[in-house]
Scaffold this motif. Structure first.
Motif, PDB file in Angstrom:
ATOM      1  N   ASP A   8       0.809  -1.223   0.000  1.00 28.99           N
ATOM      2  CA  ASP A   8       0.000   0.000   0.000  1.00 28.99           C
ATOM      3  C   ASP A   8       0.839   1.267   0.000  1.00 28.99           C
ATOM      4  O   ASP A   8       0.298   2.374   0.034  1.00 28.99           O
ATOM      5  N   GLY A   9       2.160   1.111   0.008  1.00 29.34           N
ATOM      6  CA  GLY A   9       3.023   2.283  -0.096  1.00 29.34           C
ATOM      7  C   GLY A   9       3.615   2.764   1.220  1.00 29.34           C
ATOM      8  O   GLY A   9       4.254   3.819   1.252  1.00 29.34           O
ATOM      9  N   ALA A  10       3.430   2.040   2.301  1.00 30.36           N
ATOM     10  CA  ALA A  10       3.973   2.468   3.592  1.00 30.36           C
ATOM     11  C   ALA A  10       5.471   2.217   3.637  1.00 30.36           C
ATOM     12  O   ALA A  10       5.962   1.188   3.163  1.00 30.36           O
ATOM     13  N   GLY A  11       6.217   3.181   4.178  1.00 32.82           N
ATOM     14  CA  GLY A  11       7.646   3.012   4.378  1.00 32.82           C
ATOM     15  C   GLY A  11       7.923   2.124   5.566  1.00 32.82           C
ATOM     16  O   GLY A  11       7.012   1.768   6.333  1.00 32.82           O
ATOM     17  N   GLU A  12       9.205   1.773   5.744  1.00 33.52           N
ATOM     18  CA  GLU A  12       9.564   0.877   6.841  1.00 33.52           C
ATOM     19  C   GLU A  12       9.246   1.490   8.208  1.00 33.52           C
ATOM     20  O   GLU A  12       8.812   0.796   9.117  1.00 33.52           O
ATOM     21  N   TRP A  13       9.471   2.787   8.359  1.00 34.86           N
ATOM     22  CA  TRP A  13       9.161   3.436   9.627  1.00 34.86           C
ATOM     23  C   TRP A  13       7.659   3.427   9.890  1.00 34.86           C
ATOM     24  O   TRP A  13       7.220   3.210  11.019  1.00 34.86           O
ATOM     25  N   GLN A  14       6.853   3.657   8.850  1.00 34.99           N
ATOM     26  CA  GLN A  14       5.398   3.621   9.010  1.00 34.99           C
ATOM     27  C   GLN A  14       4.918   2.211   9.330  1.00 34.99           C
ATOM     28  O   GLN A  14       4.009   2.024  10.150  1.00 34.99           O
TER      29      GLN A  14
END
Length: 460
Positions: free
Chosen positions: A361-367
């Motif tokens: 869904d496009g979330a980065g690793e931190w998210q």
């Protein structure tokens, strides 16, 4: 058709229905009889454990509550006076403040480090070896860990690892003094001028060398140094020699350069006029220096404090200001591995599909970490936090062993104060019992939260 009946029908029941009850030898009657006797069997097995629990837990609690209402001798009833004294004593108030710091800082830092280690070690091939190393301190007793960190925090950089590292970093960026602890010969022309510097009483002239004799130089600082050379007058220069005015084996002349006396190289010599530095020079390998006569002639010589400053000895980790953070650091070293192992076990149960879906869904690793991993690990994090909070409320060993006598009051905690009040030099078992009851009251809310959490998990 043959007369064939099922066992249920022969027992008086109906096909598909429950078996009939009320007749001897039937299954329903047996089930009722076993159910009626099971609580007594369970109670018989639990009775030894309950007796042991009462002897080791319930009786001490009741006795401590009762003893806290009496004076030090145990003969006079004082009511709640011991509790009032507990909150009016400065040492106990310091212990309470330190306990608050422990409860807030130690579990939080240990859990945060455990979470970080558990998440990061999943991404490296040597994660298992790293977990083993981090968890290894848990195999060490509190006593052994306290002795280890008492040495780690030693003020002497030759013994204390923490100060050895700190001094090494400091000396990398700051030049040490060439001759720490050195000072002028008592009958020389130099006098203290404030801040550790020394200044001549008389002005210097270009016509005659201005020699500067020093003493109290450490032998290691002049090992391998050249012999001092007497400076000669030079046109347009104010010259002189800085040397160690000491002849090995005795003898020699005072304020005179004798054969074999050592030169002091690297000494900064300043010419000062009206409080301002007008010229500066550094002594050579033979101890001589030269200042421009147009600036230094008629000025006074000053040896700055930087020449003699004591070697940097690092931080007083076990002083009153830092002793509590230092001991908390040793606790984190021990218990971060415990937090890491529990969190890693919870992380292994996290569905990987959710993490991959978040990345798709496009979330980065931190998210992914903040919005997916941490919420899913919340029950495990609560377990770790609550367990460590209960543990630090009873902390005693590390504080008792690591804190030196001069810093015990600053590092005091309730468990240590309980020991000192009950078994120290000024024994007051009434006050000690009051502290024990108060400590129990502090632990009860945390235990209640933990029990509530366990019940909720069982309902699920």
């Amino acid at each position: 058709m043959s007369d064939v009946r099922t066992s249920t029908e022969r027992a008086g029941g109906i096909p598909g229905g429950p078996p009939a009850t009320g007749c001897p030898g039937r299954p329903g009657r047996k089930r009722r009889r076993l159910t009626g006797t099971r609580p007594w069997i369970a109670a018989a097995f639990l009775l030894p454990a309950l007796l042991l629990l009462g002897a080791l837990v319930v009786y001490p609690i009741v006795f401590s509550v009762q003893r806290s209402l009496f004076d030090a001798s145990g003969d006079g009833f004082v009511g709640l006076d011991n509790y009032g004294e507990m909150f009016s004593d400065d040492g106990i108030r310091t212990a309470l403040q330190n306990n608050v710091i422990w409860v807030v800082v130690a579990p939080t830092v240990s859990t945060a480090l455990g979470l970080m280690f558990a998440v990061l070690t999943e991404r490296v091939s040597w994660g298992t070896a790293f977990k083993l190393v981090v968890f290894m301190p848990m195999a060490i007793s509190m006593l052994a860990a306290g002795i280890i960190f008492r040495l780690v925090y030693d003020q002497d950089p030759e013994r204390g690892v923490a100060n050895a590292v700190w001094v090494g970093v400091h000396d990398t960026f700051a030049d040490p003094a060439p001759f720490p602890g050195a000072k002028p010969r008592p009958n020389a022309d130099l006098r203290p001028s404030g801040g550790g510097a020394f200044t001549t009483e008389s002005a210097v002239a270009a016509t005659s060398p201005a020699n500067v004799p020093l003493v109290a130089v450490q032998p290691d600082d002049v090992r391998g140094a050249q012999r001092a050379v007497a400076a000669t007058a030079r046109p347009g220069k104010v010259t002189g020699t800085v040397w160690l005015d000491f002849t090995r084996g005795g003898g020699g002349r005072v304020n005179a350069i004798d054969p074999g006396e050592k030169a002091l190289a690297g000494i900064t010599v300043e010419a000062v006029r009206d409080g301002k530095v007008v010229a500066s020079a550094t002594t050579a390998a033979d101890g001589t220096y030269a200042l421009p006569a147009d600036r230094a002639d008629g000025a006074r010589l000053r040896l700055p404090a930087a020449n003699f400053a004591e070697a940097y000895r690092g931080i007083n980790w076990l002083g009153p200001a830092l002793v509590t953070p230092a001991i908390i650091g040793s606790y984190v070293w021990m218990w971060a591995g415990f937090a890491m192992v529990l969190i890693a076990a919870g992380l292994a149960a996290v569905p990987r599909e959710l993490l991959e879906a978040a990345r798709v869904d496009g979330a980065g690793e931190w998210q992914v970490f903040r919005r997916v991993t941490v919420p899913l690990l919340a029950p495990v994090l609560v377990v770790v936090l609550v367990t460590l909070m209960i543990n630090v409320l009873k902390i005693f060993d590390l504080v008792y062993i690591i804190a030196p006598g001069s810093s015990v009051r600053s590092a005091n905690v309730l468990a240590l104060q309980l020991f000192q009040s009950s078994f120290g030099t000024d024994v007051d078992e009434g006050l000690g019992s009051a502290i024990a009851v108060f400590l129990l009251l502090l632990v009860l809310p945390v235990m209640y939260v933990n029990l509530r959490r366990i019940r909720k998990e069982r309902r699920r």
